[in-house]
Design a protein around this motif. Structure first.
Motif, PDB file in Angstrom:
ATOM      1  N   ASP A  49       3.263   2.307  -5.916  1.00  0.00           N
ATOM      2  CA  ASP A  49       2.586   1.217  -6.891  1.00  0.00           C
ATOM      3  C   ASP A  49       1.029   1.158  -6.502  1.00  0.00           C
ATOM      4  O   ASP A  49       0.939   1.126  -5.626  1.00  0.00           O
ATOM      5  N   MET A  50       0.322   1.336  -7.631  1.00  0.00           N
ATOM      6  CA  MET A  50      -1.135   1.153  -7.688  1.00  0.00           C
ATOM      7  C   MET A  50      -1.770  -0.263  -7.948  1.00  0.00           C
ATOM      8  O   MET A  50      -3.027  -0.269  -8.020  1.00  0.00           O
ATOM      9  N   THR A  51      -0.921  -1.055  -7.941  1.00  0.00           N
ATOM     10  CA  THR A  51      -1.494  -2.274  -8.304  1.00  0.00           C
ATOM     11  C   THR A  51      -2.080  -2.896  -6.887  1.00  0.00           C
ATOM     12  O   THR A  51      -1.737  -2.814  -5.920  1.00  0.00           O
ATOM     13  N   GLN A  52      -3.241  -3.236  -7.103  1.00  0.00           N
ATOM     14  CA  GLN A  52      -4.093  -3.752  -6.217  1.00  0.00           C
ATOM     15  C   GLN A  52      -3.624  -5.175  -5.691  1.00  0.00           C
ATOM     16  O   GLN A  52      -3.174  -6.191  -6.181  1.00  0.00           O
ATOM     17  N   SER A  68      -4.247  -0.844  -2.826  1.00  0.00           N
ATOM     18  CA  SER A  68      -3.050  -0.358  -3.797  1.00  0.00           C
ATOM     19  C   SER A  68      -1.766  -0.793  -2.963  1.00  0.00           C
ATOM     20  O   SER A  68      -1.764  -0.684  -1.280  1.00  0.00           O
ATOM     21  N   GLU A  69      -0.634  -1.136  -3.539  1.00  0.00           N
ATOM     22  CA  GLU A  69       0.352  -1.146  -2.877  1.00  0.00           C
ATOM     23  C   GLU A  69       1.125  -0.133  -2.020  1.00  0.00           C
ATOM     24  O   GLU A  69       1.601   0.040  -1.098  1.00  0.00           O
ATOM     25  N   TYR A  71      -1.001   2.140  -0.731  1.00  0.00           N
ATOM     26  CA  TYR A  71      -1.889   2.343   0.562  1.00  0.00           C
ATOM     27  C   TYR A  71      -1.266   1.307   1.436  1.00  0.00           C
ATOM     28  O   TYR A  71      -0.975   1.701   2.872  1.00  0.00           O
ATOM     29  N   ASP A 145      -2.596   7.320  -1.351  1.00  0.00           N
ATOM     30  CA  ASP A 145      -3.605   6.427  -1.898  1.00  0.00           C
ATOM     31  C   ASP A 145      -4.896   6.252  -1.032  1.00  0.00           C
ATOM     32  O   ASP A 145      -5.642   5.296  -1.172  1.00  0.00           O
ATOM     33  N   GLU A 182      -3.147   3.813 -12.824  1.00  0.00           N
ATOM     34  CA  GLU A 182      -2.314   3.228 -12.233  1.00  0.00           C
ATOM     35  C   GLU A 182      -0.781   4.061 -12.551  1.00  0.00           C
ATOM     36  O   GLU A 182       0.197   3.918 -12.071  1.00  0.00           O
ATOM     37  N   PRO A 260      -8.945   3.272   2.120  1.00  0.00           N
ATOM     38  CA  PRO A 260      -8.299   3.201   0.650  1.00  0.00           C
ATOM     39  C   PRO A 260      -9.214   3.870  -0.346  1.00  0.00           C
ATOM     40  O   PRO A 260     -10.444   3.920   0.098  1.00  0.00           O
ATOM     41  N   ARG A 262     -11.659   4.789  -3.319  1.00  0.00           N
ATOM     42  CA  ARG A 262     -12.544   4.301  -3.893  1.00  0.00           C
ATOM     43  C   ARG A 262     -13.160   5.314  -4.970  1.00  0.00           C
ATOM     44  O   ARG A 262     -13.944   6.003  -4.177  1.00  0.00           O
TER      45      ARG A 262
END
Length: 446
Positions: A49-52, A68-69, A71, A145, A182, A260, A262
């Motif tokens: 999941d790429m949600t922060q 992200s989830e 990472y 990620d 995402e 992470p 960026r």
């Protein structure tokens, strides 16, 4: 007699040649099994999941930083899950050795002529396994990620955007509305853990059926015997043991040190996996050319090295058995392998291909070469630009001469015996060198 003939034929198809180079295929399959086992463990704890979120794990330097989830879960696997770091590192090492074993297997098949009829399909299977193995390993490096993941994503974006006419639409299809977005990691996650492993498993089953149908090849005069299940199990355990030792003592891919991903940031010293090094080198030495066709810009600086060159390389590699058959007119059935020296042209072609690949692979370190040897980066880049075209023909010529020389020496030895360097004086006062009969391996028949 007919029953005996059928039994001998069946036994010979199931026989194997006891030679160390035949272990490369087993090593690839055993590494694949280790990847499946360790991957299943990692899947339980990884969240694609790429949600922060705000990281609040045990790694102090990153605590309180938005990540992200994907990472965060990778850090948890590495630092908080019991045995997680060991499994991650075993998985990573197994991926590298998996691709290396496939590459060595293809080299063995090529230089010994094991791709000839009736094993052309077996060759095609191994080439496909190599390409899919590289893609599988590459998608695995994207999932954490981290900063190295971002570099791979940037390459994917650049290559897709460089495709004429459909590049922009294809980029939106892969990434969504923005980069990196995402969606990309969840999509690659299912590709990595389900689709690609399933296809690879099917290909290994197909390869096993082909081996049962056509039998194993063997070197001239080599002893053939029935395959031992015990030795296969022992080699599987040895492979797992070595990978466990590597995962325990050889650190690899420490994502907590990279940080992470960026967009816009870079990581010093970031390099791709060894199997992708030739693509990195090709991109580095390609001049920054760009064309405009019917108002559409075509970025050759990315399109040629990252798409056209590898596409042409693997196409020629897959089609080589049929190319050689067409050029030589050899349509016979071959169960006995060639010595590389006895197929001088094929060996020279293979050596030239290795030189081409190796020079591109070395070009991926052009900045490190310039820095460590105090050279001008511009000069190092131009050296590789010239070498990738001049090196392979030179290697071809030298390798062919060496093979022809070795074959000529073997022919002389078969006619006159092997030179010993010992001189014998006859009773008449004359001198002559003692020659020994050449050693010929004894062919065992059953």
């Amino acid at each position: 007699m007919q029953v005996q003939a059928r039994w001998v034929g069946r036994w010979s198809r199931q026989a194997r040649t006891d030679h160390w180079s035949f272990l490369f295929a087993q090593l690839a399959i055993h590494s694949f099994l280790v990847l499946i086992v360790t991957g299943a463990f990692l899947t339980v704890f990884f969240d694609p999941d790429m949600t922060q979120v705000t990281y609040n794990g045990s790694y102090g330097p990153l605590r309180g930083i938005p990540v992200s989830e994907a990472y965060a879960s990778t850090l948890d696997i590495s630092l908080d899950v019991r045995g997680g770091l060991l499994m991650r590192q075993i998985h990573h090492w197994a991926a590298l050795i998996f691709v290396a074993a496939i590459t060595l297997q293809l080299l063995r098949l090529f230089f010994t002529g094991a791709f000839r009829r009736p094993r052309g399909l077996n060759w095609l299977v191994w080439v496909t396994v190599l390409v899919l193995g590289m893609v599988t390993a590459w998608t695995g490096t994207i999932l954490p990620d981290d900063m190295l993941s971002g570099g791979s994503l940037g390459l994917l974006q650049g290559v897709t955007q460089a495709i004429p006419l459909v590049g922009t639409s294809l980029t939106f299809l892969i990434f969504g509305d923005e980069f990196p977005g995402e969606k990309i990691i969840p999509r690659l996650y299912w590709l990595h853990i389900l689709v690609l492993p399933a296809v690879l498993a099917v290909l290994f089953v197909l390869r096993h059926r082909l081996v049962r149908e056509h039998g194993h090849t063997r070197f001239p005069g080599a002893f053939s015997g029935p395959a031992s299940r015990g030795s296969a199990v022992a080699f599987l355990l040895a492979t797992g043991g070595v990978l466990a030792l590597l995962g325990t003592f050889a650190q690899i891919n420490p994502v907590w040190q990279y940080g992470p991903y960026r967009p816009g940031d870079i990581t010093a010293g970031a390099v791709p996996g060894w199997y992708m090094g030739f693509l990195d080198g090709a991109v580095r030495i390609m001049p920054g050319w760009e064309l405009s066709v019917a108002g559409h810009p075509i970025t050759l600086a990315v399109l040629v090295p990252a798409l056209l060159m590898p596409g042409a390389f693997f196409t020629v590699l897959a089609a080589y058995p049929w190319i050689e058959r067409r050029l030589t007119g050899d349509r016979g059935i071959h169960h006995v392998l060639d010595r590389p020296r006895d197929a001088a042209t094929r060996t020279a072609v293979g050596a030239a291909g290795i030189a081409f690949y190796g020079l591109l692979w070395a070009a991926a370190a052009n900045d490190q070469i310039a820095h460590n040897f105090h050279l001008c980066l511009y000069d190092v880049t131009w050296f590789f630009r010239v070498a990738v075209f001049a090196g392979p023909p030179l290697v071809y010529a030298v390798t062919r001469l060496i093979c022809l020389g070795l074959a000529y020496r073997d022919q002389k030895e078969s006619e006159h015996g092997r030179e010993t360097g010992r001189i014998l004086m006859s009773p008449e006062g004359g001198f002559s060198e003692i020659h020994e009969a050449p050693h010929r391996p004894r062919e065992l028949t059953h």
